[in-house]
Design a protein around this motif. Structure first.
Motif, PDB file in Angstrom:
ATOM      1  N   LEU A 174     -25.099  65.065 114.862  1.00 27.06           N
ATOM      2  CA  LEU A 174     -24.427  65.399 113.612  1.00 27.06           C
ATOM      3  C   LEU A 174     -22.996  64.873 113.570  1.00 27.06           C
ATOM      4  N   LEU A 175     -22.293  64.903 114.705  1.00 28.42           N
ATOM      5  CA  LEU A 175     -20.897  64.459 114.700  1.00 28.42           C
ATOM      6  C   LEU A 175     -20.780  62.970 114.375  1.00 28.42           C
ATOM      7  N   PRO A 176     -21.528  62.068 115.045  1.00 30.97           N
ATOM      8  CA  PRO A 176     -21.452  60.654 114.631  1.00 30.97           C
ATOM      9  C   PRO A 176     -21.960  60.416 113.217  1.00 30.97           C
ATOM     10  N   ALA A 177     -22.967  61.184 112.782  1.00 36.52           N
ATOM     11  CA  ALA A 177     -23.461  61.025 111.412  1.00 36.52           C
ATOM     12  C   ALA A 177     -22.374  61.389 110.412  1.00 36.52           C
ATOM     13  N   ASN A 178     -21.661  62.484 110.673  1.00 43.86           N
ATOM     14  CA  ASN A 178     -20.574  62.877 109.778  1.00 43.86           C
ATOM     15  C   ASN A 178     -19.383  61.938 109.880  1.00 43.86           C
ATOM     16  N   SER A 179     -19.214  61.284 111.041  1.00 42.46           N
ATOM     17  CA  SER A 179     -18.165  60.278 111.157  1.00 42.46           C
ATOM     18  C   SER A 179     -18.432  59.132 110.194  1.00 42.46           C
ATOM     19  N   LEU A 180     -19.676  58.673 110.138  1.00 45.73           N
ATOM     20  CA  LEU A 180     -20.038  57.611 109.195  1.00 45.73           C
ATOM     21  C   LEU A 180     -19.916  58.092 107.755  1.00 45.73           C
ATOM     22  N   TYR A 181     -20.364  59.318 107.501  1.00 46.58           N
ATOM     23  CA  TYR A 181     -20.316  59.882 106.148  1.00 46.58           C
ATOM     24  C   TYR A 181     -18.870  59.979 105.651  1.00 46.58           C
ATOM     25  N   THR A 182     -17.979  60.536 106.491  1.00 45.53           N
ATOM     26  CA  THR A 182     -16.593  60.727 106.080  1.00 45.53           C
ATOM     27  C   THR A 182     -15.876  59.400 105.929  1.00 45.53           C
ATOM     28  N   THR A 183     -16.137  58.464 106.855  1.00 50.36           N
ATOM     29  CA  THR A 183     -15.511  57.144 106.750  1.00 50.36           C
ATOM     30  C   THR A 183     -15.932  56.445 105.468  1.00 50.36           C
ATOM     31  N   THR A 184     -17.209  56.544 105.138  1.00 53.52           N
ATOM     32  CA  THR A 184     -17.715  55.926 103.910  1.00 53.52           C
ATOM     33  C   THR A 184     -17.077  56.566 102.679  1.00 53.52           C
ATOM     34  N   MET A 185     -16.920  57.889 102.706  1.00 49.35           N
ATOM     35  CA  MET A 185     -16.318  58.599 101.584  1.00 49.35           C
ATOM     36  C   MET A 185     -14.880  58.141 101.364  1.00 49.35           C
ATOM     37  N   MET A 186     -14.108  58.029 102.454  1.00 49.20           N
ATOM     38  CA  MET A 186     -12.719  57.595 102.332  1.00 49.20           C
ATOM     39  C   MET A 186     -12.637  56.124 101.939  1.00 49.20           C
ATOM     40  N   ALA A 187     -13.526  55.303 102.526  1.00 47.07           N
ATOM     41  CA  ALA A 187     -13.521  53.874 102.204  1.00 47.07           C
ATOM     42  C   ALA A 187     -13.865  53.639 100.746  1.00 47.07           C
ATOM     43  N   SER A 188     -14.763  54.459 100.192  1.00 50.35           N
ATOM     44  CA  SER A 188     -15.146  54.275  98.788  1.00 50.35           C
ATOM     45  C   SER A 188     -13.968  54.543  97.861  1.00 50.35           C
ATOM     46  N   VAL A 189     -13.111  55.498  98.236  1.00 49.25           N
ATOM     47  CA  VAL A 189     -11.921  55.786  97.431  1.00 49.25           C
ATOM     48  C   VAL A 189     -10.992  54.577  97.420  1.00 49.25           C
ATOM     49  N   ILE A 190     -10.757  54.026  98.620  1.00 49.62           N
ATOM     50  CA  ILE A 190      -9.834  52.898  98.741  1.00 49.62           C
ATOM     51  C   ILE A 190     -10.423  51.648  98.104  1.00 49.62           C
ATOM     52  N   ILE A 191     -11.665  51.314  98.496  1.00 51.81           N
ATOM     53  CA  ILE A 191     -12.295  50.075  98.023  1.00 51.81           C
ATOM     54  C   ILE A 191     -12.610  50.170  96.536  1.00 51.81           C
ATOM     55  N   GLY A 192     -13.143  51.338  96.113  1.00 51.37           N
ATOM     56  CA  GLY A 192     -13.540  51.493  94.716  1.00 51.37           C
ATOM     57  C   GLY A 192     -12.384  51.295  93.755  1.00 51.37           C
ATOM     58  N   PHE A 193     -11.264  51.950  94.023  1.00 50.56           N
ATOM     59  CA  PHE A 193     -10.109  51.816  93.144  1.00 50.56           C
ATOM     60  C   PHE A 193      -9.442  50.449  93.292  1.00 50.56           C
ATOM     61  N   ALA A 194      -9.509  49.888  94.514  1.00 53.18           N
ATOM     62  CA  ALA A 194      -8.841  48.606  94.749  1.00 53.18           C
ATOM     63  C   ALA A 194      -9.591  47.441  94.110  1.00 53.18           C
ATOM     64  N   VAL A 195     -10.931  47.446  94.224  1.00 53.35           N
ATOM     65  CA  VAL A 195     -11.709  46.294  93.741  1.00 53.35           C
ATOM     66  C   VAL A 195     -12.316  46.554  92.374  1.00 53.35           C
ATOM     67  N   GLY A 196     -12.149  47.773  91.847  1.00 49.20           N
ATOM     68  CA  GLY A 196     -12.783  48.112  90.579  1.00 49.20           C
ATOM     69  C   GLY A 196     -12.406  47.180  89.448  1.00 49.20           C
ATOM     70  N   GLU A 197     -11.098  47.019  89.236  1.00 51.65           N
ATOM     71  CA  GLU A 197     -10.648  46.174  88.131  1.00 51.65           C
ATOM     72  C   GLU A 197     -11.009  44.698  88.349  1.00 51.65           C
ATOM     73  N   PRO A 198     -10.759  44.116  89.554  1.00 50.37           N
ATOM     74  CA  PRO A 198     -11.189  42.726  89.764  1.00 50.37           C
ATOM     75  C   PRO A 198     -12.695  42.535  89.628  1.00 50.37           C
ATOM     76  N   LEU A 199     -13.486  43.525  90.094  1.00 45.16           N
ATOM     77  CA  LEU A 199     -14.941  43.414  89.995  1.00 45.16           C
ATOM     78  C   LEU A 199     -15.391  43.392  88.542  1.00 45.16           C
ATOM     79  N   LEU A 200     -14.849  44.285  87.732  1.00 47.75           N
ATOM     80  CA  LEU A 200     -15.231  44.332  86.320  1.00 47.75           C
ATOM     81  C   LEU A 200     -14.765  43.076  85.582  1.00 47.75           C
ATOM     82  N   GLN A 201     -13.585  42.583  85.943  1.00 50.61           N
ATOM     83  CA  GLN A 201     -13.093  41.349  85.321  1.00 50.61           C
ATOM     84  C   GLN A 201     -13.962  40.158  85.711  1.00 50.61           C
TER      85      GLN A 201
END
Length: 449
Positions: A174-201
């Motif tokens: 469970l600990l490594p699984a949650n490590s991947l889950y939490t990392t993905t959650m944080m990465a989605s915040v950073i990547i999603g907001f960062a690449v959102g506008e360029p991706l849509l453009q």
């Protein structure tokens, strides 16, 4: 006779064999195709969530904002519509998630969210010539309604996703699984907001290059993100116990049962308190990052995303550390170290805002120590909560976190204006340290009783 934390874990999980105890790290989780299915769905769904908000800003700018207006009022209305369901339905959703098929919720919420986003161009076209309602275009009211519905479905998806993880991986993974889950959650915040506008453009440019005159290519991309998540999750087969009784759920009684469970289980309660404090600190930091970027040399205020990205790097390092070696460490000890480490990093940031390299190093440490709090605490809740109560507990957790998030988002910038950046950072540091000490003391008091 009092049992140690490790002995209690083994007692709560009698099916765990010695061979399974030796299987640690990320490899067993990455070889688990059922978890990989859930993880893949999480990636597409959470990225779509973040890019959705970027899409709404783009639509407002192109359809509703006048040249003599600022966009902030329109965006604030969208953010309110996105936040209200989290406060209203977080606990309620958890009650139903306990009674419904996790697979059905995970697949259905994503497919419906995709259909809702795809309906936006059609609704804007139908309402284009309608008379404004309460001085707002009817099309904008449609955006508010779609945003409200998308966020409401997210309140069901989140606890279903969290409760599915213990059904897909063995307890000692469970600990490594949650490590991947939490990392993905944080990465989605950073990547999603960062690449959102360029991706849509880029999507719009690509449609024009193909000779298409569509005005809804952006909506197709964002809706497809949700749809792909739903389709990816169709093969998921969690080994779950679905309540089949025809009796309607006693919603308020079920929510109260979840609250009572938190009162009785100090480890789950303390883990949730530390998670709430952690999210409050990072919500405030997300607001303060704009001011922090302005004070750091060689950075501008609109480059605050670099600071959040650096914190994300620290969290990824912490997740890798925990995934490989965290199982041998005490959960409460990790929480205490993480709280003190976060506090120390925030104190350093308060006094070294004139040194870019040192500030980035301290932000990496902040992210690292935050992972020592967030990942073990999330794992503790999953380990300690029985399957029949996980939806209620995670619903309450999501509700509490969303309510707690609203205060720092609203007050951080005001506090910075009144007291100054350094004072607010020191206040956050004190909150981290006091919260860690409090929950650690309560945990050890509970073990002695």
């Amino acid at each position: 006779m009092k049992l140690s934390e490790q002995e209690q874990t083994q007692t709560n999980n009698p099916t765990q064999t010695p061979a399974e105890e030796k299987t640690q790290g990320f490899l067993p989780v990455l070889k688990n195709y059922r978890f990989l299915t859930l993880w893949s769905g999480q990636i597409f769904s959470q990225l779509a969530d973040k890019v959705y908000l970027v899409l709404m800003i783009s639509i407002i700018a192109s359809h509703f904002q006048r040249p003599d207006q600022t966009i902030s009022g329109w965006v604030s209305a969208i953010m309110i519509a996105f936040t209200i369901p989290a406060i209203l339905f977080g606990s309620l959703a958890g009650v139903y998630v306990d009674r419904w098929s996790k697979k059905l919720v995970l697949v259905g919420t994503n497919l419906v969210r995709g259909l809702l986003v795809w309906s936006v161009p059609f609704l804007l076209y139908l309402t284009e010539d309608l008379t404004p309602w309460f001085n707002l275009p009817v099309g904008f009211w449609c955006l508010l309604m779609i945003t409200f519905l998308v966020s409401t479905l997210t309140q069901f998806f989140a606890p279903a996703e969290q409760t599915a993880i213990p059904l897909l991986v063995k307890r000692n993974n469970l600990l490594p699984a949650n490590s991947l889950y939490t990392t993905t959650m944080m990465a989605s915040v950073i990547i999603g907001f960062a690449v959102g506008e360029p991706l849509l453009q880029l999507t719009e440019t690509f449609a024009q290059w193909l000779g298409l005159t569509w005005e809804f290519s952006k909506e197709i991309v964002v809706g497809s993100g949700y749809a792909i998540a739903g389709l990816v999750l169709i093969p998921l087969n969690p080994k779950e116990t679905v309540q089949t009784e025809k009796e309607r759920p006693h919603v308020f009684q079920d929510i109260w049962d979840g609250i009572q469970y938190l009162r009785q289980n100090y480890r789950v309660r303390n883990a949730m308190i530390q998670l709430i404090i952690l999210f409050c600190i990072f919500a405030a930091l997300a607001v303060l990052a704009v001011r922090l970027a302005e004070t750091l040399p060689n950075l501008e205020s609109d480059q605050f995303g670099f600071i959040l990205a650096v914190a994300g790097v620290g969290m990824a390092i912490g997740a890798a550390f925990l995934g490989n070696w965290g199982e041998s460490l005490s959960r409460s000890q990790l929480g205490l170290w993480g709280s003190f480490g976060m506090g120390s990093a925030l104190v350093g940031l308060a006094f070294f805002t004139a040194n870019l390299g040192l500030a980035f190093a301290l932000t990496i440490l902040l992210g690292f120590f935050a992972s020592l709090v967030g990942i073990p605490m999330q794992t503790t809740i999953q380990e300690e909560t029985p399957e029949s109560k996980r939806g209620k507990v995670f619903g309450l957790q999501n509700n509490a976190v969303n309510i707690a998030l609203s205060l720092p988002l609203a007050l951080a910038s005001v506090a910075e204006t009144v007291f100054g950046l350094e004072a607010v950072l020191l206040g956050l540091a004190a909150s981290a340290i006091v919260g860690g000490l409090l929950t650690w003391c309560i945990a050890h008091t509970g073990e002695n009783n």
